[in-house]
Design a protein around this motif. Structure first.
Motif, PDB file in Angstrom:
ATOM      1  N   ASP A 118     -10.104  13.565  -0.064  1.00  0.00           N
ATOM      2  CA  ASP A 118     -10.012  12.627   0.322  1.00  0.00           C
ATOM      3  C   ASP A 118      -9.446  11.311  -0.600  1.00  0.00           C
ATOM      4  OD1 ASP A 118     -11.507  13.601   1.625  1.00  0.00           O
ATOM      5  OD2 ASP A 118     -13.063  12.852   2.035  1.00  0.00           O
ATOM      6  N   PHE A 119      -8.505  11.715  -1.915  1.00  0.00           N
ATOM      7  CA  PHE A 119      -8.610  10.377  -2.903  1.00  0.00           C
ATOM      8  C   PHE A 119      -6.988   9.847  -2.205  1.00  0.00           C
ATOM      9  CE2 PHE A 119      -6.986   9.795  -7.316  1.00  0.00           C
ATOM     10  CZ  PHE A 119      -7.530   8.418  -7.410  1.00  0.00           C
ATOM     11  N   PRO A 120      -6.217  10.945  -1.735  1.00  0.00           N
ATOM     12  CA  PRO A 120      -4.873  10.509  -1.294  1.00  0.00           C
ATOM     13  C   PRO A 120      -5.185   9.368  -0.248  1.00  0.00           C
ATOM     14  CG  PRO A 120      -4.348  12.733  -1.867  1.00  0.00           C
ATOM     15  CD  PRO A 120      -5.739  12.053  -1.891  1.00  0.00           C
ATOM     16  N   ARG A 121      -5.688   9.471   0.561  1.00  0.00           N
ATOM     17  CA  ARG A 121      -5.555   9.021   1.750  1.00  0.00           C
ATOM     18  C   ARG A 121      -6.649   8.046   1.200  1.00  0.00           C
ATOM     19  NH1 ARG A 121     -10.284   9.190   4.858  1.00  0.00           N
ATOM     20  NH2 ARG A 121     -11.427  11.220   4.221  1.00  0.00           N
ATOM     21  N   HIS A 122      -7.311   7.528   0.707  1.00  0.00           N
ATOM     22  CA  HIS A 122      -8.210   6.400  -0.031  1.00  0.00           C
ATOM     23  C   HIS A 122      -7.143   5.667  -0.541  1.00  0.00           C
ATOM     24  CE1 HIS A 122     -11.786   7.857   1.719  1.00  0.00           C
ATOM     25  NE2 HIS A 122     -12.426   8.725   0.314  1.00  0.00           N
ATOM     26  N   LEU A 123      -6.594   6.476  -0.991  1.00  0.00           N
ATOM     27  CA  LEU A 123      -5.479   5.006  -1.705  1.00  0.00           C
ATOM     28  C   LEU A 123      -3.980   5.023  -1.514  1.00  0.00           C
ATOM     29  CD1 LEU A 123      -4.004   7.270  -5.378  1.00  0.00           C
ATOM     30  CD2 LEU A 123      -5.692   5.702  -4.674  1.00  0.00           C
ATOM     31  N   LYS A 124      -3.752   5.468  -0.030  1.00  0.00           N
ATOM     32  CA  LYS A 124      -3.155   4.732   1.214  1.00  0.00           C
ATOM     33  C   LYS A 124      -3.610   3.641   1.656  1.00  0.00           C
ATOM     34  CE  LYS A 124       0.111   6.378   4.927  1.00  0.00           C
ATOM     35  NZ  LYS A 124       0.339   7.102   5.633  1.00  0.00           N
ATOM     36  N   ALA A 125      -5.283   4.006   1.932  1.00  0.00           N
ATOM     37  CA  ALA A 125      -5.268   2.827   2.923  1.00  0.00           C
ATOM     38  C   ALA A 125      -5.780   1.252   1.855  1.00  0.00           C
ATOM     39  CB  ALA A 125      -6.910   3.381   3.021  1.00  0.00           C
ATOM     40  N   ILE A 126      -5.624   1.589   0.793  1.00  0.00           N
ATOM     41  CA  ILE A 126      -5.751   0.940   0.127  1.00  0.00           C
ATOM     42  C   ILE A 126      -4.300   0.057  -0.434  1.00  0.00           C
ATOM     43  CG2 ILE A 126      -6.121  -0.125  -2.737  1.00  0.00           C
ATOM     44  CD1 ILE A 126      -8.410   1.988  -2.854  1.00  0.00           C
ATOM     45  N   HIS A 127      -2.833   0.985  -0.523  1.00  0.00           N
ATOM     46  CA  HIS A 127      -1.853   0.456  -0.637  1.00  0.00           C
ATOM     47  C   HIS A 127      -1.458  -0.573   0.830  1.00  0.00           C
ATOM     48  CE1 HIS A 127       2.553   1.120  -1.104  1.00  0.00           C
ATOM     49  NE2 HIS A 127       2.523   0.812  -1.799  1.00  0.00           N
ATOM     50  N   SER A 128      -2.048   0.019   1.769  1.00  0.00           N
ATOM     51  CA  SER A 128      -1.696  -0.698   3.457  1.00  0.00           C
ATOM     52  C   SER A 128      -2.125  -2.101   3.639  1.00  0.00           C
ATOM     53  CB  SER A 128      -2.103   0.160   4.728  1.00  0.00           C
ATOM     54  OG  SER A 128      -1.413   1.390   4.464  1.00  0.00           O
ATOM     55  N   ALA A 129      -3.843  -1.811   2.768  1.00  0.00           N
ATOM     56  CA  ALA A 129      -4.847  -3.776   2.625  1.00  0.00           C
ATOM     57  C   ALA A 129      -3.866  -4.441   1.407  1.00  0.00           C
ATOM     58  CB  ALA A 129      -5.662  -2.864   2.070  1.00  0.00           C
ATOM     59  N   LEU A 130      -3.572  -3.424   1.063  1.00  0.00           N
ATOM     60  CA  LEU A 130      -2.515  -4.898  -0.272  1.00  0.00           C
ATOM     61  C   LEU A 130      -1.276  -5.585   0.635  1.00  0.00           C
ATOM     62  CD1 LEU A 130      -2.821  -3.302  -3.724  1.00  0.00           C
ATOM     63  CD2 LEU A 130      -3.779  -5.399  -2.696  1.00  0.00           C
ATOM     64  N   LYS A 131      -0.584  -7.381  -0.212  1.00  0.00           N
ATOM     65  CA  LYS A 131      -0.386  -7.850   0.134  1.00  0.00           C
ATOM     66  C   LYS A 131       0.737  -6.724  -0.360  1.00  0.00           C
ATOM     67  CE  LYS A 131      -2.243 -11.995   1.459  1.00  0.00           C
ATOM     68  NZ  LYS A 131      -2.867 -13.299   0.445  1.00  0.00           N
ATOM     69  N   PRO A 132       2.530  -6.885   0.007  1.00  0.00           N
ATOM     70  CA  PRO A 132       3.733  -7.000  -1.346  1.00  0.00           C
ATOM     71  C   PRO A 132       3.228  -6.759  -3.284  1.00  0.00           C
ATOM     72  CG  PRO A 132       4.083  -6.774   0.822  1.00  0.00           C
ATOM     73  CD  PRO A 132       3.523  -7.692   0.960  1.00  0.00           C
TER      74      PRO A 132
END
Length: 195
Positions: free
Chosen positions: A114-128
């Motif tokens: 699940d680690f890559p999926r969680h990192l992707k969600a964090i990346h999406s939640a962050l502003k540029p």
């Protein structure tokens, strides 16, 4: 993190958890995260525990949303003025709203798959250019500690690879050794990256 045995281990040790001293490297990293985030920024404390770090971030002028899967931790944080919510890593569904995500030794409780999926969600939640602080224990494999908490261990290269594959740019990392709630001394890595 939805592992009931891990949540139970934390539920039964709120007071003990609050008394675990942070290594100097973690204290410095926490301040470095504050310094990296835009002044007055909106940050997510992911796996916030009883809210100690959230309280610190708030005292530094940041607006904090705290998220944790342990009800006793969320209750304690709320009693101390933290905007805390009960939830898991899968509840990170926002898009480009956070100036920073502070994930201090929380994602190590997620299964490796699940680690890559969680990192992707964090990346999406962050502003540029939003800032990520990631604290993880170093090692290999997955197992339970003496308190029955579930852990996934990574090498430095595995963490860096997972972050870059998700779209993060790694700014720097710091390695150290610290004594945790279970009383063992473990190697750790503190990673600073941005979206």
């Amino acid at each position: 993190m939805t592992d009931k045995r891990t949540i139970d281990a934390y539920t039964n040790r709120v007071a003990e958890y609050l008394n675990v001293p942070l290594p100097e490297a973690q204290l410095e990293a926490r301040q470095a995260f504050v310094d990296a985030v835009v002044a007055g920024g909106y940050v997510l404390d992911l796996g916030s525990g009883p809210g100690s770090d959230s309280s610190f971030l708030m005292r530094q002028g940041l607006t904090v949303k705290a998220l944790d899967a342990t009800p006793a931790f969320v209750d304690h944080a709320r009693q101390n003025g933290v905007d805390a919510y009960l939830g898991t890593f899968d509840d990170v569904t926002e898009t480009a709203i956070f100036d920073g995500v502070y994930a201090s030794f929380s994602l190590l409780h997620a299964p490796r798959a699940d680690f890559p999926r969680h990192l992707k969600a964090i990346h999406s939640a962050l502003k540029p250019k939003g800032q990520l602080f990631l604290g993880m224990k170093l090692g290999t494999g997955e197992h339970r500690d003496e308190l029955d908490r579930y852990y996934t261990y990574y090498t430095e290269a595995e963490i860096e690879d997972a972050l870059t594959q998700t779209g993060f740019t790694i700014d720097r990392s710091v390695k150290g050794m610290g004594k945790g709630l279970a009383g063992s001394y473990d190697g750790f890595i503190l990673v600073f990256a941005h979206a």
